[in-house]
Scaffold this motif. Structure first.
Motif: not given
Length: 390
Positions: A387-388, A128, A94, A380-381, A384-385
């Protein structure tokens, strides 16, 4: 935009001049019994620190450590910008921009770069990983010189263009001190470009934090209010940098000893060090921060950033609420300069993450790198999901 690979190389003539200035320092008088910090930096401590800088510190060792990482430098929107840029490992790093403050430099993030970019080297999860971008603030160190009017508001736009030039339309952001205001402005003005904004200083744009009272804090938060630092701990440098940056710049750029005194005072007063600054920073770490500003001739630019940031009140780019629209996380370090109630943060930010740390002060990445790395990964974990799935 003209970003190109960049290598740090300070000329020997500049290093020789520094050595001459340190050897020929003219020392001020000092009140009898003034060895404590009550009047400012004590002479005994400063003389010994300068002696170490003059006789034992090796700039080339630290220059080589910085050059272990790739750097880029170029002009963006008429402003020279430098950044350390380490691509992460793992399946999908990321992109993350880390923004420093003062008297920080980009190198205050030295201890977090590798764990963030390559977590598997430290027993972490490759999922990560981050592509780590650590710019120097406009006017500071290798991002100099800078035209007038470039404070944290304009810097947020520069970072958007910097990240786009590096190939990232969306990215995460983290910041402390002035860098927290840059990050908050990103979360406000450029929320559509931001995966998330992580702060260690509560830069709640538009919030009235100056008039906070004890009763504004929840019962489990009043300890932060009771332990707050006196206003004078913040005002001495803030007023001078904002109102008379150039006057101070002449003195500090001329004298590396004066620069060391002004900067180490802040390190001692603002860190979680119980009054012993070298409990948190080694002598080499302290001196490297002084040297980066003095050797690059950017003391003035770093001070003017205050004037260009804070002389005018903040104005909103839009009227949507909360002001910090992007998902926001705040890491609360107990010896940070300012604390706010969580309820106020929830009012002014899209707060999705709030962590109370067991230790640490104003210089989180240098003081508590492990805590900061863990919190950035945790924040951010889930983002991230999300944003995907966009």
């Amino acid at each position: 935009m003209t970003l190109e690979p960049f290598q740090i190389k300070i000329g020997q003539d500049r290093l020789d001049l520094l050595g001459e200035r340190l050897r020929s320092a003219v020392w001020a008088d000092e009140a009898a019994g003034g060895e404590g910090w009550g009047y400012g930096v004590p002479g005994g401590y400063l003389r010994d620190l300068v002696r170490y800088w003059r006789d034992e510190y090796d700039w080339q060792d630290h220059e080589a450590a910085m050059n272990r990482w790739p750097h880029v430098r170029g002009e963006i929107d008429g402003v020279t910008v430098h950044a350390l840029y380490e691509r992460g490992s793992g399946p999908a790093p990321l992109p993350l921009v880390l923004s420093h403050g003062w008297p920080w430099t980009f190198w205050d993030f030295a201890k977090v770069i590798e764990p963030l970019a390559h977590p598997e080297r430290f027993g972490g999860d490759p999922d990560d990983a981050f592509d780590v971008v650590v710019p120097s603030l406009p006017g500071s160190v290798f991002s100099a010189p800078s035209p007038s009017g470039v404070g944290w508001r304009r810097t947020a736009g520069l970072w958007v263009n910097l990240m786009a030039e590096l190939g990232y339309e969306r990215f995460g952001a983290h910041g402390g001190d002035s860098g927290a205001f840059v990050t908050a402005q990103l979360a406000h003005e450029f929320a559509d470009r931001l995966i998330g904004a992580h702060l260690t200083y509560p830069a709640l744009l538009g919030a009235d934090t100056a008039s906070l009272r004890r009763e504004d804090f929840a019962p489990d938060e009043v300890g932060y209010f009771d332990a707050r630092r006196s206003p004078q701990a913040n005002l001495t440098h803030f007023l001078t940098h904002t109102l008379e940056p150039q006057t101070l710049a002449w003195a500090m750029q001329d004298s590396p000893v004066g620069l060391a005194a002004w900067m180490v005072q802040r390190r001692q007063a603002w860190s979680d060090c119980d009054g012993e600054v070298e409990r948190r920073f080694s002598r080499d770490e302290l001196i490297t921060s002084f040297a980066l500003y003095w050797l690059t001739g950017t003391v003035g630019g770093s001070l003017r950033f205050y004037a260009d940031s804070f002389r005018l009140p903040w104005t909103a780019s839009h009227d949507r609420q909360p002001a910090l629209e992007a998902p926001t996380g705040i890491a609360v370090f107990p010896r940070e300069l300012t604390h706010v109630p969580r309820a106020l943060a929830e009012q002014h930010a899209n707060l999705v993450h709030w962590t109370r740390m067991p230790g640490g002060g104003h210089f989180a990445p240098a003081e508590e790198p492990g805590l900061l790395v863990d919190d950035l990964r945790a924040f951010f974990r889930p983002l991230r999901e999300l944003d995907r799935a966009r």
